[in-house]
Design a protein around this motif. Structure first.
Motif, mmCIF file in Angstrom:
data_model
loop_
_atom_site.group_PDB
_atom_site.id
_atom_site.type_symbol
_atom_site.label_atom_id
_atom_site.label_comp_id
_atom_site.label_asym_id
_atom_site.label_seq_id
_atom_site.Cartn_x
_atom_site.Cartn_y
_atom_site.Cartn_z
ATOM 1 N N ARG A 121 -23.155 -14.139 105.222
ATOM 2 C CA ARG A 121 -23.523 -15.582 106.244
ATOM 3 C C ARG A 121 -23.459 -16.667 107.016
ATOM 4 N N GLN A 122 -21.808 -16.960 106.278
ATOM 5 C CA GLN A 122 -21.408 -17.864 107.047
ATOM 6 C C GLN A 122 -19.552 -17.554 107.120
ATOM 7 N N PRO A 123 -19.043 -16.561 108.204
ATOM 8 C CA PRO A 123 -18.354 -15.927 107.623
ATOM 9 C C PRO A 123 -16.691 -16.936 108.189
ATOM 10 N N LEU A 124 -17.403 -18.479 108.360
ATOM 11 C CA LEU A 124 -16.436 -19.681 108.786
ATOM 12 C C LEU A 124 -15.902 -19.920 107.408
ATOM 13 N N ILE A 125 -16.540 -20.182 106.617
ATOM 14 C CA ILE A 125 -16.130 -20.850 105.406
ATOM 15 C C ILE A 125 -15.555 -20.118 103.867
ATOM 16 N N PRO A 126 -14.348 -20.632 104.443
ATOM 17 C CA PRO A 126 -13.142 -20.307 103.358
ATOM 18 C C PRO A 126 -13.826 -20.412 101.673
ATOM 19 N N VAL A 127 -13.376 -19.357 100.863
ATOM 20 C CA VAL A 127 -14.164 -19.253 99.552
ATOM 21 C C VAL A 127 -12.178 -19.172 98.812
ATOM 22 N N ILE A 128 -12.723 -19.847 98.305
ATOM 23 C CA ILE A 128 -11.431 -20.113 96.480
ATOM 24 C C ILE A 128 -12.016 -19.600 95.070
ATOM 25 N N MET A 129 -11.490 -18.455 95.062
ATOM 26 C CA MET A 129 -12.540 -18.085 93.749
ATOM 27 C C MET A 129 -11.314 -18.357 92.775
ATOM 28 N N LEU A 130 -11.952 -18.666 91.560
ATOM 29 C CA LEU A 130 -11.865 -18.936 90.228
ATOM 30 C C LEU A 130 -11.318 -17.351 89.382
ATOM 31 N N THR A 131 -10.608 -16.640 88.749
ATOM 32 C CA THR A 131 -10.529 -15.680 87.523
ATOM 33 C C THR A 131 -9.896 -16.205 86.951
ATOM 34 N N GLY A 132 -9.708 -15.890 85.672
ATOM 35 C CA GLY A 132 -9.702 -15.791 84.710
ATOM 36 C C GLY A 132 -8.281 -14.703 84.266
ATOM 37 N N PHE A 133 -7.214 -15.547 83.496
ATOM 38 C CA PHE A 133 -5.624 -14.858 82.886
ATOM 39 C C PHE A 133 -6.109 -13.289 83.740
ATOM 40 N N LEU A 134 -4.634 -13.234 83.809
ATOM 41 C CA LEU A 134 -4.796 -11.921 83.633
ATOM 42 C C LEU A 134 -5.529 -10.635 84.230
ATOM 43 N N GLU A 135 -6.491 -11.847 85.211
ATOM 44 C CA GLU A 135 -7.682 -10.577 85.800
ATOM 45 C C GLU A 135 -7.268 -10.626 87.062
ATOM 46 N N LEU A 136 -5.717 -9.694 87.590
ATOM 47 C CA LEU A 136 -5.122 -9.660 88.653
ATOM 48 C C LEU A 136 -6.126 -8.769 89.457
ATOM 49 N N GLU A 137 -6.083 -7.885 88.833
ATOM 50 C CA GLU A 137 -7.677 -6.461 89.722
ATOM 51 C C GLU A 137 -8.474 -6.727 89.893
ATOM 52 N N THR A 138 -9.088 -7.774 89.509
ATOM 53 C CA THR A 138 -10.283 -8.303 89.980
ATOM 54 C C THR A 138 -9.628 -9.383 91.177
ATOM 55 N N ALA A 139 -8.240 -10.579 90.971
ATOM 56 C CA ALA A 139 -7.909 -11.197 91.942
ATOM 57 C C ALA A 139 -7.718 -10.335 93.765
ATOM 58 N N VAL A 140 -6.798 -9.290 93.190
ATOM 59 C CA VAL A 140 -6.764 -8.576 94.471
ATOM 60 C C VAL A 140 -8.347 -7.819 95.096
ATOM 61 N N ASN A 141 -8.876 -7.327 94.570
ATOM 62 C CA ASN A 141 -10.200 -7.846 95.109
ATOM 63 C C ASN A 141 -10.763 -8.224 96.271
ATOM 64 N N VAL A 142 -10.778 -10.114 95.435
ATOM 65 C CA VAL A 142 -11.285 -10.530 95.932
ATOM 66 C C VAL A 142 -11.018 -10.866 97.479
ATOM 67 N N MET A 143 -9.278 -10.810 96.859
ATOM 68 C CA MET A 143 -8.736 -11.497 98.385
ATOM 69 C C MET A 143 -9.148 -9.895 99.449
ATOM 70 N N ARG A 144 -9.646 -9.002 98.625
ATOM 71 C CA ARG A 144 -9.409 -7.316 99.465
ATOM 72 C C ARG A 144 -10.665 -7.910 100.437
ATOM 73 N N ASN A 145 -11.643 -8.643 99.494
ATOM 74 C CA ASN A 145 -12.770 -8.935 100.527
ATOM 75 C C ASN A 145 -12.340 -10.585 101.814
ATOM 76 N N GLY A 146 -12.000 -10.575 101.698
ATOM 77 C CA GLY A 146 -12.150 -12.374 101.944
ATOM 78 C C GLY A 146 -11.783 -13.358 101.344
ATOM 79 N N ALA A 147 -11.255 -13.702 100.743
ATOM 80 C CA ALA A 147 -11.664 -15.058 99.925
ATOM 81 C C ALA A 147 -10.637 -15.571 100.628
ATOM 82 N N PHE A 148 -10.225 -16.647 100.516
ATOM 83 C CA PHE A 148 -9.418 -17.038 100.759
ATOM 84 C C PHE A 148 -8.053 -17.372 100.164
ATOM 85 N N ASP A 149 -8.276 -17.114 99.137
ATOM 86 C CA ASP A 149 -6.704 -17.320 97.543
ATOM 87 C C ASP A 149 -7.789 -17.629 96.535
#
Ligand SMILES: Nc1ncnc2c1ncn2[C@@H]1O[C@H](COP(=O)(O)OP(=O)(O)O)[C@@H](O)[C@H]1O
Ligand SMILES: [Mg+2]
Length: 371
Positions: free
Chosen positions: A72-100
């Motif tokens: 909907r609003q591709p110009l808004i950077p999204v920063i995700m908060l992940t649990g400790f040791l959730e590296l795989e999820t973190a990689v996924n969200v980065m691949r899906n366009g999270a800012f960090d």
């Protein structure tokens, strides 16, 4: 500056804590305790600059929220908060366009630094879009003007044809000749304007006749009545000037900047004389634009080609306002042709800018009489 942040987290304590941290830093904070509410808020508060979103949430998880925001609003950077040791999820969200992403428990300083970067990136993107929008507007305006000019040609051809016809029928009426020649002059102006617009628009390489470009540029300035009537023009164009290959707009923009500077420099001069010379020898092909204007102070000479160097402040009763980009961009445009710029100036007397190209660029001698 837009400093609105949206925080989305199902843990109300974290939400409150982060809200306090960002409010303390002067941000404008919105909070939502689930993804659905977050997206609703984002739809209403369109000026939100950055979103911080938890990944693990009931109903709609953070990855789905991210997907919706990207859509909907591709110009808004999204920063995700992940649990400790959730590296795989973190990689996924980065691949899906999270800012960090930031791992919990949140290190406030680290989060603040990432948010700051996200705002900077968003502002840069908005600025680029704004510039692009302006360029497109200018291009559209150019096309519109060219369209008007083109439409003027039909009625004008009609005026010229009837004036010619009546001139033959009533040879004793001298004013008909005046209508006829004024019509023809207008026709030439419109044609050269259309020609110029067409060439400015296309960035194709073509054979460049420097004399002809100079004539067209001065003709363009002639639309300014002060330039037309108060500035005496002294032409000295080499008839056999060799042609070179290049992009029309690179040369026309540079010469236009030099002529404009010469005109500006003569604003306060009693004698306004613009000199346009071209010439060549076995090493160089050159163009010279000279003026009888205010001249340049010695201490300013080394700074002329620096970006943003201008003495036209628009302040202290001075009406001229400059950007300081004319000479800088001229140099940038012509450096691909190995152009060398040389300046001779005398305070209170005038200035000559010489742009010279290596003779090796010559294709063949220019058509005599092009000017
Ligand atoms: N023909 C000239 N006569 C006097 N000064 C000049 C001339 N051309 C350039 N300058 C000086 O060089 C400065 C930079 O020129 P330019 O890069 O075109 O920027 P701008 O015209 O926006 O100030 C001008 O502000 C002026 O001080
Ligand atoms: Mg300038």
């Amino acid at each position: 500056m837009n400093d609105k942040i949206l925080l989305i987290d199902d843990d109300v304590n974290i939400l409150k804590m982060l809200a306090k941290v960002f409010q303390f830093e002067g941000y404008n904070v919105l909070t939502a305790e689930n993804g659905k509410k977050g997206l609703e808020l984002l739809t209403k508060q369109k000026d939100t600059g950055v979103v911080i979103c938890d990944i693990k949430m009931p109903e709609m998880d953070g990855e789905k929220v991210l997907e919706q925001i990207r859509f909907r609003q591709p110009l808004i950077p999204v920063i995700m908060l992940t649990g400790f040791l959730e590296l795989e999820t973190a990689v996924n969200v980065m691949r899906n366009g999270a800012f960090d992403y930031i791992t919990k428990p949140v290190d406030n300083d680290q989060l603040l630094a990432v948010v700051e970067k996200a705002f900077q990136q968003r502002n840069r993107m908005l600025e680029e879009l704004r510039k692009k929008g302006q360029e497109e507007k200018m291009a559209a305006l150019g096309r519109l003007t060219a369209g008007f000019a083109h439409n003027l040609n039909n009625p004008l051809s009609c005026i010229i044809a009837y004036a010619e016809f009546l001139k033959g029928k009533y040879p004793q009426e001298p004013r008909l000749s005046k209508i006829y020649s004024a019509g023809n002059k207008m026709y030439t102006i419109i044609s050269s304007m259309l020609n110029k617009t067409r060439k400015e628009y296309h960035r194709n390489k073509e054979i460049i006749n420097l004399n002809q470009i100079l004539v067209e540029e001065v003709e363009f300035f002639d639309a300014d009545l002060e330039f037309r009537h108060q500035v005496e023009k002294k032409w000295n164009l080499a008839k056999d000037l060799p042609e070179i290959e290049g992009i029309y707009a690179d040369f026309s923009q540079c010469f236009s900047n030099l002529i404009k500077n010469a005109f500006d420099a003569m604003k306060g001069s009693a004698n306004k004389m613009l000199g346009v010379n071209t010439g060549w020898d076995k090493h160089h092909i050159y163009v010279e634009i000279s003026d009888s204007g205010c001249g340049i102070k010695k201490k300013d000479l080394p700074k002329l080609f620096e970006p943003f160097f201008t003495t036209k402040s628009g302040r202290e009763g001075k009406s001229l306002k400059g950007t300081g980009l004319g000479l800088f961009s001229s140099y940038q445009l012509l450096k691909q042709y190995q152009a060398a710029f040389d300046v001779q100036s005398e305070l209170g007397k005038g200035t000559t800018f010489r742009v010279s190209f290596p003779y090796t660029l010559a294709i063949k001698p220019a058509m005599a009489g092009a000017c």
